[in-house]
Design a protein around this motif. Structure first.
Motif: not given
Length: 782
Positions: A510, A515, A518
């Motif tokens: 991760l 974005k 995540q």
């Protein structure tokens, strides 16, 4: 092995009872175990059936309270107050807190309320009788004021520490433990409010009903403290309700109290050595070997180990292939690897209601059609297959990591020669990573083709993309799923190794995620492991939090660091010895045991706090002699503490013959915790205070502002306590407390001293937290 043509339902409960009454031994054949599928139903039946054991314990407690208070009226008042406190707690729990889940563990609060309520009643009666003996000519108002001031400190401190000890268990994520902490803590607070309002009012009613204006006993229902002599028995059936205060009973009780004081003070070094050694050994047992172990079975034991249902579940069932096959046991069940993206790992349900699971929260940042997300997910799957915990799977793994399957399907030719269909743009004309428009269009066609696969080749599971239900569906979540080379185990160490290894890999991946990816997280078949982990951590946190809060309350009430430290040391030793006994008995840290340990903290602190507070309540002229101050504390609290330990422990002993394991364990728990806590509070803490207790106000702090305020104003007790024909002056009282008498007290091994309470107060030399409760103490030879 015998199979009966009967359905496993509640309808066969009568049949089981008929089988239960048969002989299970026939020459060479013995029935050792059985499974009727009615374990929970039978438990509910036994739960109600064995309530008579609890009722028998309550009757015994009634008898002990009657014996101690010498009044059936006060005994009934105490029981009514306990019932009211439980009723108030239940009212607040259901209607005010609006909690719908009421677990079986909450029934343990009944025993807790009985123990704490009887303890408070014993303290109040003990102080009241001592005040009456020493202040015979005072009015009821003054007697109640002095009693209330003295007893309030002990009752308030123990209530506060006990309630916060229960409330500290709220840190647990186990619903049953959280609900118990709320209900038990509320019941303790409600009991305190009744003990400082309801019980004193009833005590005055009892006292006024004892004598007429000329001092002659006029009540048949109430038995009163009448100069140490037996009350006059009038021929009436109602006299069966009275327990006269006979001098023989009093002398027997006083001789035991005198012997106890001598035993603690004269053998203090022996008690410190022996009990410290036991505590150190208990610490080794709990923390090193054999240690307090976590549960290693998903089956929650409901009956005693000798019950045939429990024998089948814990001994025999794993020997049968049909059971292993149906339950996917350790031999053929690999732990799944599930990685979820697009769903936030939040629990917005009601944590105190196990049936309320909340609602699903989607990640608003999630965007699977983003080319960067496509590249990262493909790399994630390749990295996952290189990990040592990954196990290769046979067969068409079409949806497991769907991005790989989707990428292969996009390598097809754009024209189908067989059907003449043009697949553009869902063909090799599109280059990976695909544009969002191409991805959203083609992924729907690809998943439709996958789910059209015959069930002989593919049974869709939880893996793959999850679409919205609108007119133009888009991917809202993605699940990547494979299997690991770890087999399912009930061992905490094995499961913890598996979880940490996979979780470390997930967190590392991760760090490079875009974005929109995540918020991913890992999950597997970890329910039992989560329970084990939560019990291990939350129980320890609850113990540390409870001990810290108890220390804070002690420091606040005594304002003496040494006394607080000795009390906390005693409580810590008591907890470790209690848990060590549990370990030696084979207990494991399951839900019931975790609740028991939390309850043990709440019950253990009471006795030590009583002695600590009363050591500080000893007047300053006795604080220069440790043995005199310890004798004062024990003379006030040894009797109530012993009676509270006997009544609560006996209530637990009456539950031992039960058929169900929770009742048996609750009974064993009460017997053990009451015995250990009273033993360490009386003999260990008493010996510590008599040996190295603070004297001459050493280590004593004060609230300076309150201290100056009290010192600057004249005491109303000094004004009203003028010498009369029935009282003596301060000088005369202090003259009886000579250095010679104190010296004799510290060295005597054959004499015992009785601490009496005078009606003259000393405000200037006391801790302001307890100044209103301090009285001059006389050390008179027995």
């Amino acid at each position: 092995m015998l199979f009966l043509p009967l359905a496993a339902s509640t309808a066969i409960l009568p049949y089981f009872h008929s089988v239960e009454n048969l002989k299970w031994n026939r020459e060479y054949i013995e029935i050792v175990a059985m499974d009727f599928g009615i374990k929970s139903t039978l438990f509910d039946e036994y739960l109600v059936h064995d309530m008579w054991l609890m009722a028998t314990g309550i009757i015994f407690i009634l008898f002990c309270m009657w014996l101690y208070t010498k009044s059936l009226f006060l005994t009934m008042v105490t029981i009514i107050g306990i019932v009211f406190s439980l009723g108030i707690a239940y009212f607040l729990y259901v209607l005010v807190f609006e909690l719908k889940f009421f677990p079986f563990m909450n029934l343990l609060a009944i025993v807790v309320a009985i123990g704490i309520g009887s303890d408070d009643a014993f303290i109040f009666c003990k102080v009241w009788f001592k005040m009456k003996q020493e202040e015979k000519d005072r009015s009821l108002t003054h007697l109640l004021t002095d009693t209330f001031h003295h007893a309030f400190v002990s009752i308030f401190v123990t209530t506060l520490t006990t309630s916060v000890a229960f409330m500290a268990s709220y840190v647990s994520s186990v619903t049953a433990i959280c609900c118990f902490s709320i209900f038990a803590g509320t019941a303790v607070i409600a009991n305190f409010l009744l003990m400082v309002t309801w019980f004193p009012a009833c005590l005055i009613i009892w006292e006024k009903s004892c004598f007429s204006k000329d001092g002659i006993s006029q009540s048949l229902f109430f038995t009163c403290l009448n100069g140490g002599y037996c009350s006059r028995i009038i021929s009436s059936p109602i006299n069966m309700l009275t327990w006269p205060k006979c001098s023989t009973v009093d002398k027997l009780w006083n001789s035991r109290e005198k012997y106890l004081l001598n035993c603690v003070i004269n053998l203090r070094y022996l008690w410190i050595t022996i009990l410290s050694g036991i505590a150190v050994g208990s610490i080794v047992i709990v923390l090193f070997y054999p240690k307090l172990k976590l549960p290693d079975s998903e089956d929650f034991q409901l009956f005693a180990s000798s019950h045939p249902f429990e024998k089948y579940d814990f001994i025999y069932k794993d020997h049968f292939y049909f059971h292993r096959e149906s339950c996917n046991s350790e031999s053929n069940y690999e732990l799944p690897l599930r990685f979820v993206f697009g769903v936030l790992p939040t629990d917005n349900g009601d944590h105190l209601d196990p049936t309320n699971l909340g609602t699903l929260e989607l990640d608003p940042e999630f965007n699977m059609s983003d080319p960067i997300s496509q590249v990262w997910l493909l790399k994630f799957c390749k990295n996952l297959k290189r990990e040592p915990f990954f196990k290769a799977m046979m067969g068409p793994l079409l949806p497991n990591c769907y991005i790989e399957t989707f990428l292969k399907s996009m390598q097809r030719t754009c024209s189908d020669f067989m059907s003449g269909q043009d697949r553009s743009p869902c063909c090799k004309s599109s280059i990976f990573p695909f544009s969002p428009d191409v991805f959203d269009k083609c992924i729907i066609q690809e998943m439709a083709d996958i789910y059209e696969t015959p069930s002989e080749f593919l049974i869709p599971g939880v893996a793959g993309p999850k679409f919205s239900k609108d007119e133009n569906p888009t991917i809202k979540a993605v699940v990547v799923e494979y299997v690991s080379n770890y087999s399912y185990s009930m061992s905490y160490d094995v499961m913890n190794e598996f979880f940490n290894e996979v979780e470390t890999f997930m967190n590392k991946q991760l760090t490079t995620a875009p974005k929109g990816m995540q918020s991913g997280w890992f999950v597997s078949e970890l329910k039992f492991y989560d329970l084990q982990k939560e019990l291990a951590t939350s129980t320890m946190y609850a113990i540390l939090l409870s001990m810290g809060l108890a220390l804070a309350v002690l420091l606040f009430s005594t304002l003496n660091f040494l006394i607080s430290f000795y009390a906390i040391l005693t409580i810590t030793f008591s907890i470790f010895v209690t848990i060590a006994v549990f370990v030696l008995l084979g207990w494991k840290l399951n839900i019931l045991e975790s609740v028991a340990i939390s309850t043990a903290i709440g019950l253990t602190v009471d006795f030590s706090l009583h002695y600590s507070v009363n050591y500080r309540l000893c007047p300053s002229n006795l604080l220069n002699n440790r043995q005199a101050a310890t004798s004062f504390a024990l003379s006030y609290m040894a009797g109530p503490a012993l009676m509270a330990a006997i009544t609560t422990g006996a209530a637990g002993a009456f539950m031992l013959p039960s058929f169900i394991l929770p009742y048996i364990k609750i009974g064993m728990f009460l017997v053990i915790v009451m015995s250990v806590s009273w033993l360490y509070a009386t003999f260990f803490l008493g010996s510590l205070l008599a040996t190295i207790g603070p004297q001459n106000h050493f280590g004593q702090f004060s609230y300076s502002k309150l201290y100056r305020r009290l010192k600057g104003k004249p005491s109303r007790d000094r004004i009203r306590s003028q010498p009369t024909n029935s009282s003596i002056s301060d000088t005369q009282e202090l003259e009886t407390l000579t250095d010679k008498s104190l010296k004799t007290l510290s060295k005597s091994s054959q004499k015992s001293y009785k601490c009496g309470v005078s009606h003259n107060r000393v405000l200037s030399d006391q801790s302001p937290s307890a100044t209103s409760a301090i009285t001059i103490i006389m050390a008179d030879e027995y």
